[in-house]
Design an enzyme around this catalytic site. Structure first.
Site, PDB file in Angstrom:
ATOM      1  CE1 TYR A 150     -17.560  17.491 -33.490  1.00 46.51           C
ATOM      2  CE2 TYR A 150     -15.822  18.470 -32.173  1.00 46.51           C
ATOM      3  CZ  TYR A 150     -16.494  17.356 -32.630  1.00 46.51           C
ATOM      4  OH  TYR A 150     -16.113  16.116 -32.222  1.00 46.51           O
ATOM      5  CE1 TYR A 160     -12.730  20.830 -33.613  1.00 44.58           C
ATOM      6  CE2 TYR A 160     -13.632  22.505 -32.135  1.00 44.58           C
ATOM      7  CZ  TYR A 160     -13.563  21.922 -33.396  1.00 44.58           C
ATOM      8  OH  TYR A 160     -14.308  22.436 -34.433  1.00 44.58           O
TER       9      TYR A 160
END
EC number: 1.3.1.9
Length: 270
Positions: A150, A160
């Site tokens: 990602y 995140y």
């Protein structure tokens, strides 16, 4: 429509949890394209998902394996070669989990034991998979090993958290082991950096719906779907990409190269 681009190829697919997961869709499409494979996931994940349904659909066997355990991985690779009747042509590492994210820990208040677990499960496990594949001599010449990444490995995204560090480790391992495996057996090792995707894991991140919409507006082609990602994975498993290795491949509708888009300007002008 099938083109049989994986006819005769054998492999292992990690991480199929449910019908929303990229690994699940990859398995279905790989089966349609003529591949044979073993499905695997951690024992706890197998209890959560419906992998037996997928195994029946794809005529595949399921071998439980904790990807952080060398013992489990050695058993997985050895048994997979027995089941499939030979060495492997592809492996998909679709694994990621952060206890800090799951339990809502702020980035400035991380539990470091959990942080190490995040790194082990989501990053270092890729090295363990690659090393075990080498030590068991499981890969055919010109095989393909992939992991899902990602863009948070390169950019900062709120919420995140420590998964960003895990993805950075993952991509670094792909480069270092990609060199080693290329020299040893012409095996290619890459990561695919996928758009935010409506999977069980992805949607568990706080504020995911808002970010999914933002990324869609920032991507000229829109967010890449899990189905499109599965198609990309199949291409990387096929003989059409034999000279691609040590790459982090962006599969994000153009998000990673967009400064601003008309859709985003329109949204901010409201």
């Amino acid at each position: 429509m099938s083109n049989n681009i994986l006819k005769g190829k054998k492999g292992i697919i990690f991480g199929a949890l449910d019908e929303n997961s990229i690994a699940w869709k990859t398995a279905v499409k790989a089966h349609e394209e003529g591949a044979e494979f073993v499905l695997t996931n951690a024992p706890v994940a197998l209890r959560m998902g419906a992998i037996n349904k997928l195994a029946e659909q794809c005529n595949a066997e399921v071998i439980p394996a904790d990807a952080t355990s060398i013992e489990d991985l050695t058993n997985l690779f050895e048994k997979s070669m027995e089941i499939l009747g030979g060495k492997l042509d592809f492996v998909l590492h679709s694994i990621g989990m952060s206890p800090n994210v799951r339990k809502g820990k702020e980035y400035g208040d991380l539990n470091y034991d959990w942080f190490l677990k995040t790194l082990d499960i989501s990053g270092i496990s890729f090295h363990k998979v690659l090393q075990t594949a080498e030590k068991t001599d499981a890969m055919n010449e010109w095989g393909s090993i992939l992991a899902l990444s990602y863009i948070a490995a390169q950019r900062t995204f709120p919420d995140y958290s420590d998964m960003a560090q895990a993805k950075a480790v993952l991509e670094s391992i792909a480069r270092s082991y990609g060199y080693r495996f290329a020299k040893l057996k012409n095996v290619r090792v890459n990561t695919i950096s996928q758009s935010p995707t409506m999977t069980t894991a992805g949607s568990g991140v706080s504020g995911f719906d808002v970010f999914f919409d933002y990324a869609h507006k920032m991507s000229p082609l829109g967010n890449a779907s899990s189905e499109d990602c599965a198609n990309y994975i199949l291409m990387m498993f096929s003989d059409y990409t034999r000279m691609v290795t040590m790459q982090n491949l962006m599969h994000d509708g153009g998000f990673s190269n967009s400064g601003i888009t008309e859709d985003m300007v329109a949204e901010l002008s409201k």
